[in-house]
Design a protein around this motif. Structure first.
Motif, mmCIF file in Angstrom:
data_model
loop_
_atom_site.group_PDB
_atom_site.id
_atom_site.type_symbol
_atom_site.label_atom_id
_atom_site.label_comp_id
_atom_site.label_asym_id
_atom_site.label_seq_id
_atom_site.Cartn_x
_atom_site.Cartn_y
_atom_site.Cartn_z
ATOM 1 N N GLN A 81 0.818 -1.201 0.000
ATOM 2 C CA GLN A 81 0.000 0.000 0.000
ATOM 3 C C GLN A 81 0.863 1.267 0.000
ATOM 4 O O GLN A 81 0.448 2.299 -0.530
ATOM 5 N N VAL A 82 2.048 1.198 0.582
ATOM 6 C CA VAL A 82 2.965 2.344 0.510
ATOM 7 C C VAL A 82 3.348 2.612 -0.941
ATOM 8 O O VAL A 82 3.343 3.761 -1.415
ATOM 9 N N LYS A 83 3.660 1.554 -1.687
ATOM 10 C CA LYS A 83 3.997 1.716 -3.107
ATOM 11 C C LYS A 83 2.803 2.239 -3.898
ATOM 12 O O LYS A 83 2.945 3.089 -4.774
ATOM 13 N N ARG A 84 1.603 1.711 -3.587
ATOM 14 C CA ARG A 84 0.411 2.179 -4.290
ATOM 15 C C ARG A 84 0.129 3.656 -3.996
ATOM 16 O O ARG A 84 -0.291 4.405 -4.887
ATOM 17 N N LYS A 85 0.374 4.082 -2.773
ATOM 18 C CA LYS A 85 0.147 5.479 -2.414
ATOM 19 C C LYS A 85 1.099 6.389 -3.180
ATOM 20 O O LYS A 85 0.702 7.440 -3.705
ATOM 21 N N ILE A 86 2.365 6.002 -3.261
ATOM 22 C CA ILE A 86 3.335 6.808 -4.000
ATOM 23 C C ILE A 86 2.953 6.887 -5.468
ATOM 24 O O ILE A 86 2.985 7.956 -6.107
ATOM 25 N N TRP A 87 2.541 5.734 -6.046
ATOM 26 C CA TRP A 87 2.150 5.713 -7.456
ATOM 27 C C TRP A 87 0.918 6.576 -7.704
ATOM 28 O O TRP A 87 0.869 7.335 -8.689
ATOM 29 N N LYS A 88 -0.096 6.493 -6.815
ATOM 30 C CA LYS A 88 -1.314 7.268 -7.014
ATOM 31 C C LYS A 88 -1.050 8.766 -6.878
ATOM 32 O O LYS A 88 -1.604 9.561 -7.647
ATOM 33 N N GLU A 89 -0.220 9.159 -5.937
ATOM 34 C CA GLU A 89 0.092 10.582 -5.784
ATOM 35 C C GLU A 89 0.849 11.110 -6.995
ATOM 36 O O GLU A 89 0.626 12.250 -7.432
ATOM 37 N N GLN A 90 1.741 10.311 -7.540
ATOM 38 C CA GLN A 90 2.449 10.738 -8.758
ATOM 39 C C GLN A 90 1.485 10.867 -9.933
ATOM 40 O O GLN A 90 1.599 11.801 -10.743
ATOM 41 N N LEU A 91 0.538 9.935 -10.041
ATOM 42 C CA LEU A 91 -0.430 9.999 -11.138
ATOM 43 C C LEU A 91 -1.313 11.232 -11.016
ATOM 44 O O LEU A 91 -1.581 11.921 -12.015
ATOM 45 N N ILE A 92 -1.774 11.537 -9.800
ATOM 46 C CA ILE A 92 -2.600 12.732 -9.601
ATOM 47 C C ILE A 92 -1.807 13.994 -9.933
ATOM 48 O O ILE A 92 -2.325 14.937 -10.546
ATOM 49 N N ASN A 271 -7.923 8.078 -3.593
ATOM 50 C CA ASN A 271 -6.624 7.850 -2.969
ATOM 51 C C ASN A 271 -6.836 7.575 -1.475
ATOM 52 O O ASN A 271 -6.711 8.466 -0.630
ATOM 53 N N ASP A 272 -7.180 6.318 -1.169
ATOM 54 C CA ASP A 272 -7.392 5.898 0.219
ATOM 55 C C ASP A 272 -6.242 5.032 0.728
ATOM 56 O O ASP A 272 -6.403 4.318 1.725
ATOM 57 N N HIS A 273 -5.107 5.078 0.067
ATOM 58 C CA HIS A 273 -4.017 4.151 0.399
ATOM 59 C C HIS A 273 -3.395 4.461 1.769
ATOM 60 O O HIS A 273 -2.837 3.562 2.404
ATOM 61 N N LEU A 274 -3.488 5.717 2.229
ATOM 62 C CA LEU A 274 -2.942 6.045 3.540
ATOM 63 C C LEU A 274 -3.698 5.290 4.639
ATOM 64 O O LEU A 274 -3.084 4.710 5.547
ATOM 65 N N SER A 275 -5.023 5.290 4.571
ATOM 66 C CA SER A 275 -5.802 4.565 5.582
ATOM 67 C C SER A 275 -5.573 3.058 5.476
ATOM 68 O O SER A 275 -5.533 2.353 6.483
ATOM 69 N N TYR A 276 -5.390 2.568 4.240
ATOM 70 C CA TYR A 276 -5.135 1.135 4.059
ATOM 71 C C TYR A 276 -3.808 0.722 4.692
ATOM 72 O O TYR A 276 -3.718 -0.295 5.383
#
Length: 301
Positions: A81-92, A271-276
């Motif tokens: 989920q840390v990797k997914r959060k970084i990827w989603k923030e870069q995409l946004i 982008n709910d990866h922080l809570s996940y």
């Protein structure tokens, strides 16, 4: 009398013999008991009960190692989920960056727009106001990007309204696209209330490429052919004869004076990866503590 005396004499003699034989029998019994005691090996009662050693307490069973998979798996999911959060923030960030790029011309093949979401494009043509639709209700997004929340009596007209979607006939080709002109309050939903904001002639617009939306969960069906709850591109195009192209008009201070307020584009990526990741790491820490307490230290609850 003589016979009775003889019997008494015999019984007396037998009694003397028994009494005299008792000490000899007792001595014989003592000798036998002493020999049996000497021949029997002593019993060690300490070896009859097996006690657990410290080494046995330190040994972890196969089940214990299997239970270790729980904290290990939850820790791995937290890292993912840390990797997914970084990827989603870069995409946004990339998508928001596209909104600041110079507008590109509309491609000849309109199907190419499916790979250009959130890109700015320039178009020229005229609105078909007789096929106007509205989508909502929606809150107003101000030019500074802040969303105005409706609901209060004092803010009902300024914070709650609809988006006006109008077919747009392109001037350089025989194609019609859908333009989200912007937001209007409930008082300006009907075209007659904003007659000055209904341009008749040909004009040039800058708009943002958007895609259609799937029906959100628990969202009811559309009321009729003019009011839509979400970007149902299939039904909108079928009702107006437009190509499956949806564009959001950018903010224009001049047109916003009397007509819809443009610039209602939001980068809507969840982008709910922080809570996940907080959830997975918390589970990993809790299960690791329980595993160490129960399996390693053998501390009962």
């Amino acid at each position: 009398m003589l016979r009775f005396g003889t019997q008494l004499g015999r019984q007396a003699s037998c009694t003397k013999l028994r009494v005299s034989a008792m000490p000899a029998f007792g001595k014989t019994l003592q000798l036998v008991t002493r020999k049996m005691t000497q021949q029997r090996p002593p019993v060690d009662f300490t070896t009859s009960i097996r006690t657990k050693s410290a080494k046995d307490n330190e040994k972890i069973t196969g089940l214990g190692w299997f239970l270790l998979l729980i904290p290990a798996t939850t820790f791995g999911l937290g890292c993912w989920q840390v990797k997914r959060k970084i990827w989603k923030e870069q995409l946004i960030e990339e998508l928001n960056g596209q909104l600041s790029q110079p507008p590109a011309p509309l491609p000849e093949d309109l199907s190419d727009l499916s790979h250009m979401e959130y890109r700015l494009v320039k178009i020229r043509g005229r609105f078909l106001h007789d096929k106007e639709m509205r989508m909502g209700p929606r809150s107003l997004i101000r030019p500074d990007g802040v969303e105005t929340q409706g609901g209060l009596i004092s803010q009902r007209d300024s914070g709650n309204g609809y988006l006006i979607v109008t077919p747009f006939q392109l001037s350089d080709r025989n194609d019609i696209v859908l333009i989200n002109r912007g937001w209007v309050s409930r008082k300006q939903v009907e075209p007659e209330t904003r007659a000055l904001g209904q341009p008749k002639g040909e004009l040039e617009l800058t708009a943002v490429v958007r895609k259609g939306e799937a029906r959100p969960q628990f969202t009811p069906d559309h009321k009729d052919g003019k009011v839509y709850l979400y970007r149902d591109l299939t039904r909108m195009c079928a009702a107006t004869g437009a190509a499956p192209v949806f564009l959001d008009a950018t903010y224009d201070a001049k047109s916003a004076q009397h007509g819809p307020v443009g610039g209602q584009t939001r980068v809507t990526l969840r982008n709910d990866h922080l809570s996940y990741l907080i959830t997975w790491f918390s589970l990993s820490a809790a299960t690791s503590f329980l595993w160490y307490r129960q399996i390693v230290k053998r501390i009962p609850f």
